[in-house]
Design an enzyme around this catalytic site. Structure first.
Site, PDB file in Angstrom:
ATOM      1  N   ASP A 122       0.854  -1.193   0.000  1.00  0.00           N
ATOM      2  CA  ASP A 122       0.000   0.000   0.000  1.00  0.00           C
ATOM      3  C   ASP A 122       0.884   1.236   0.000  1.00  0.00           C
ATOM      4  O   ASP A 122       1.939   1.239   0.631  1.00  0.00           O
ATOM      5  CB  ASP A 122      -0.871   0.029   1.277  1.00  0.00           C
ATOM      6  CG  ASP A 122      -1.701  -1.251   1.400  1.00  0.00           C
ATOM      7  OD1 ASP A 122      -1.914  -1.708   2.532  1.00  0.00           O
ATOM      8  OD2 ASP A 122      -2.034  -1.802   0.323  1.00  0.00           O
ATOM      9  N   ASP A 140      -1.799  10.938   9.888  1.00  0.00           N
ATOM     10  CA  ASP A 140      -3.095  11.552  10.172  1.00  0.00           C
ATOM     11  C   ASP A 140      -4.079  11.279   9.047  1.00  0.00           C
ATOM     12  O   ASP A 140      -5.280  11.112   9.296  1.00  0.00           O
ATOM     13  CB  ASP A 140      -3.025  13.042  10.520  1.00  0.00           C
ATOM     14  CG  ASP A 140      -1.949  13.809   9.803  1.00  0.00           C
ATOM     15  OD1 ASP A 140      -1.414  13.298   8.818  1.00  0.00           O
ATOM     16  OD2 ASP A 140      -1.663  14.922  10.250  1.00  0.00           O
ATOM     17  N   GLU A 161     -11.272  16.747  11.346  1.00  0.00           N
ATOM     18  CA  GLU A 161     -10.317  17.843  11.192  1.00  0.00           C
ATOM     19  C   GLU A 161      -9.667  17.798   9.820  1.00  0.00           C
ATOM     20  O   GLU A 161      -9.315  18.826   9.243  1.00  0.00           O
ATOM     21  CB  GLU A 161      -9.241  17.737  12.274  1.00  0.00           C
ATOM     22  CG  GLU A 161      -8.186  18.802  12.158  1.00  0.00           C
ATOM     23  CD  GLU A 161      -6.853  18.379  12.754  1.00  0.00           C
ATOM     24  OE1 GLU A 161      -6.635  17.183  12.944  1.00  0.00           O
ATOM     25  OE2 GLU A 161      -6.042  19.256  13.033  1.00  0.00           O
ATOM     26  N   GLU A 162      -9.518  16.599   9.256  1.00  0.00           N
ATOM     27  CA  GLU A 162      -8.754  16.443   8.008  1.00  0.00           C
ATOM     28  C   GLU A 162      -9.574  16.701   6.753  1.00  0.00           C
ATOM     29  O   GLU A 162      -9.053  16.571   5.644  1.00  0.00           O
ATOM     30  CB  GLU A 162      -8.160  15.017   7.936  1.00  0.00           C
ATOM     31  CG  GLU A 162      -7.226  14.676   9.080  1.00  0.00           C
ATOM     32  CD  GLU A 162      -5.974  15.556   9.106  1.00  0.00           C
ATOM     33  OE1 GLU A 162      -5.480  15.842  10.195  1.00  0.00           O
ATOM     34  OE2 GLU A 162      -5.528  15.966   8.005  1.00  0.00           O
ATOM     35  N   ASP A 207     -10.982  14.309  15.646  1.00  0.00           N
ATOM     36  CA  ASP A 207      -9.618  14.712  15.286  1.00  0.00           C
ATOM     37  C   ASP A 207      -8.851  13.394  15.229  1.00  0.00           C
ATOM     38  O   ASP A 207      -8.513  12.836  16.281  1.00  0.00           O
ATOM     39  CB  ASP A 207      -9.064  15.655  16.367  1.00  0.00           C
ATOM     40  CG  ASP A 207      -7.617  16.058  16.098  1.00  0.00           C
ATOM     41  OD1 ASP A 207      -7.068  16.835  16.908  1.00  0.00           O
ATOM     42  OD2 ASP A 207      -7.028  15.566  15.109  1.00  0.00           O
ATOM     43  N   LEU A 228      -5.864  12.356  14.423  1.00  0.00           N
ATOM     44  CA  LEU A 228      -4.544  12.273  15.054  1.00  0.00           C
ATOM     45  C   LEU A 228      -4.178  13.661  15.565  1.00  0.00           C
ATOM     46  O   LEU A 228      -3.988  14.599  14.796  1.00  0.00           O
ATOM     47  CB  LEU A 228      -3.491  11.779  14.044  1.00  0.00           C
ATOM     48  CG  LEU A 228      -2.344  10.996  14.688  1.00  0.00           C
ATOM     49  CD1 LEU A 228      -2.852   9.733  15.383  1.00  0.00           C
ATOM     50  CD2 LEU A 228      -1.317  10.605  13.651  1.00  0.00           C
ATOM     51  N   ASP A 229      -4.137  13.784  16.885  1.00  0.00           N
ATOM     52  CA  ASP A 229      -3.847  15.084  17.501  1.00  0.00           C
ATOM     53  C   ASP A 229      -2.378  15.118  17.932  1.00  0.00           C
ATOM     54  O   ASP A 229      -1.868  14.158  18.492  1.00  0.00           O
ATOM     55  CB  ASP A 229      -4.752  15.266  18.725  1.00  0.00           C
ATOM     56  CG  ASP A 229      -4.394  16.518  19.487  1.00  0.00           C
ATOM     57  OD1 ASP A 229      -4.619  17.628  18.971  1.00  0.00           O
ATOM     58  OD2 ASP A 229      -3.817  16.381  20.586  1.00  0.00           O
ATOM     59  N   GLU A 255     -11.912  19.378  19.272  1.00  0.00           N
ATOM     60  CA  GLU A 255     -10.852  19.441  20.301  1.00  0.00           C
ATOM     61  C   GLU A 255     -11.424  20.012  21.586  1.00  0.00           C
ATOM     62  O   GLU A 255     -11.504  19.323  22.602  1.00  0.00           O
ATOM     63  CB  GLU A 255      -9.659  20.271  19.782  1.00  0.00           C
ATOM     64  CG  GLU A 255      -8.875  19.559  18.674  1.00  0.00           C
ATOM     65  CD  GLU A 255      -7.728  20.399  18.093  1.00  0.00           C
ATOM     66  OE1 GLU A 255      -7.918  21.609  17.867  1.00  0.00           O
ATOM     67  OE2 GLU A 255      -6.649  19.824  17.862  1.00  0.00           O
TER      68      GLU A 255
HETATM   69  P1  AHG Z   1      -3.289  18.633  15.452  1.00  0.00           P
HETATM   70  O1  AHG Z   1      -2.034  17.834  15.396  1.00  0.00           O
HETATM   71  O2  AHG Z   1      -4.529  17.797  15.515  1.00  0.00           O
HETATM   72  O3  AHG Z   1      -3.337  19.684  14.353  1.00  0.00           O
HETATM   73  O4  AHG Z   1      -3.307  19.433  16.836  1.00  0.00           O
HETATM   74  C1  AHG Z   1      -2.183  20.156  17.203  1.00  0.00           C
HETATM   75  C2  AHG Z   1      -2.558  21.100  18.299  1.00  0.00           C
HETATM   76  C3  AHG Z   1      -2.647  20.449  19.676  1.00  0.00           C
HETATM   77  O5  AHG Z   1      -2.397  19.078  19.663  1.00  0.00           O
HETATM   78  C4  AHG Z   1      -1.576  21.142  20.481  1.00  0.00           C
HETATM   79  O6  AHG Z   1      -2.038  21.478  21.768  1.00  0.00           O
HETATM   80  C5  AHG Z   1      -1.295  22.396  19.687  1.00  0.00           C
HETATM   81  O7  AHG Z   1      -1.554  22.095  18.331  1.00  0.00           O
HETATM   82  C6  AHG Z   1       0.135  22.823  19.823  1.00  0.00           C
HETATM   83  O8  AHG Z   1       0.231  24.059  19.135  1.00  0.00           O
HETATM   84  P2  AHG Z   1       1.607  24.912  19.258  1.00  0.00           P
HETATM   85  O9  AHG Z   1       2.658  24.083  18.567  1.00  0.00           O
HETATM   86  O10 AHG Z   1       1.292  26.207  18.567  1.00  0.00           O
HETATM   87  O11 AHG Z   1       1.879  25.095  20.733  1.00  0.00           O
HETATM   88 MN    MN Z   2      -5.626  18.313  17.261  1.00  0.00          MN
HETATM   89 MN    MN Z   3      -5.187  16.365  14.169  1.00  0.00          MN
END
Ligand code: AHG
Ligand code: MN
Ligand code: MN
Length: 340
Positions: free
Chosen positions: A64, A70, A93-94, A115, A117-118, A279
């Site tokens: 694959d 994410d 989110e995606e 979300d 993958l956060d 979130e």
């Molecule tokens: P995601 O990976 O779903 O986009 O979320 C990222 C978010 C969250 O996980 C985190 O608290 C924040 O971005 C961190 O942001 P900074 O790097 O600006 O601190």
């Molecule tokens: Mn997130």
């Molecule tokens: Mn995310």
């Protein structure tokens, strides 16, 4: 401590039995979601190997195409949830638009926001990441779900949860009947009840914020963080600073140890950075169920009326006394600004 082994499936079913008239559909939604989470866990736990396992042509050993985790996580949840007949629509989110259930599958009465993958910026550094989900009842009458189904205020959630893919993988969820944590036993592939009825301490000793944004903060946030950093034995200060950069990991530590996590609005992030629907709202539902508090600085997060699917919101969340103290500093700033 009871030595009963309670899987998440059993916990969900027993919880449903306490709700007369429950149909079992809701249990099926959480069960299908748990399966998707196990598939994501399997890929996340070998994230570092993707470039090794996947051949030069960016394909994995199954042939694959190697996808960003994410994107993989997003597709895994959608495919696990699109055919069960319990959802009328999803949003992630995606994906810019809502995710419709394929025409050939039945539509149900629930709505899933997620979300997938956060904290994805942390993957390559092998730092804890997570998945966040939020479940509502549909507001549209029948057939395909709508954007309105996916932009309901947070107080209408019927369930919310998150997964932390960390040293151990934990799933924490609430259906409005307390907050419960399950730890994945990889040897049997089951999430087992490990943290029943989680309660957040009324006050903590840890604050969690990206201090790299200091130059952009308002005076209220600057004064609040400085207040936490001053030594005052009478009020058990200074606090410690902890910031992982994955919301789910920073929130999970705040939930268990107490304290406050904040991603404020500032001159660089006028609406904050975190997203309301998948979130802030799910974590706000969880923290309130655990006895904590979550605000955007002026309003309870769960009362914020959504206007668009991916809208951002300032987030101050954690122990009740810590969030209330933070709000005092924010309100003082507003009073000063209003007076000029
Ligand atoms: P995601 O990976 O779903 O986009 O979320 C990222 C978010 C969250 O996980 C985190 O608290 C924040 O971005 C961190 O942001 P900074 O790097 O600006 O601190
Ligand atoms: Mn997130
Ligand atoms: Mn995310």
């Amino acid at each position: 401590m009871s030595n009963k082994v309670i899987t998440i499936e059993r916990h969900i079913i027993e919880g449903e039995r306490r709700h007369p008239g429950a149909t079992g559909n809701f249990s099926a939604v959480l069960r299908d979601l748990t399966l998707a989470i196990k598939v994501i866990w399997r890929e996340v736990s070998k994230a570092g190997l993707v470039n090794i396992l996947g051949s030069a042509g960016k394909e994995n050993i199954h042939g694959d195409a190697v996808k960003k985790l994410d994107v993989f996580s997003d597709e895994t949840i959608y495919r696990a949830m699109d055919h069960g007949g319990h959802l009328c629509v999803m949003a992630s989110e995606e994906n810019e638009d809502v995710l419709h259930i394929p025409d050939n599958y039945p539509k149900g009465k629930y709505v899933l926001l997620y979300d997938p993958l956060d904290g994805s910026s942390n993957i390559d550094a092998n730092v804890t990441i997570g998945t966040i989900f939020s479940i509502y009842r549909r507001v549209s009458s029948s057939g395909k779900g709508t954007v309105a189904d996916c932009t309901q205020p947070g107080y209408k959630q019927i369930a919310a949860g998150y997964v932390v893919y960390g040293p151990s993988t934990m799933l924490v969820y609430t259906t409005g009947d307390g907050v419960h944590g399950f730890t994945l036993d990889p040897s049997i592939g089951e999430f087992l009840l490990s943290h029943e009825n989680i309660r957040i301490p009324k006050r903590g000793k840890i604050y969690s914020v990206n201090e790299g944004n200091y130059a952009y903060w308002g005076t209220g946030v600057k004064k609040y963080i400085k207040h936490l950093q001053e030594e005052d034995k009478a009020t058990d200060r200074p606090y410690s600073g902890r910031y992982i950069g994955s919301l789910v990991a920073d929130f999970h530590r705040t939930l268990l140890y107490g304290g406050i996590f904040l991603y404020p609005d500032d001159s660089k992030h006028p609406d904050g950075k975190l997203r309301l629907m998948y979130e802030a709202n799910p974590l706000a539902f969880i923290v309130e169920q655990a006895g904590g508090r979550a605000t955007n600085g002026t309003r309870r997060i769960l009362d914020v009326a959504p206007v668009k699917l991916h809208q951002k919101v300032p987030l101050f969340i954690g122990s009740e006394e810590d969030v209330l103290m933070c709000e005092q500093f924010l309100h003082q700033e507003k009073e000063v600004l209003a007076a000029v």
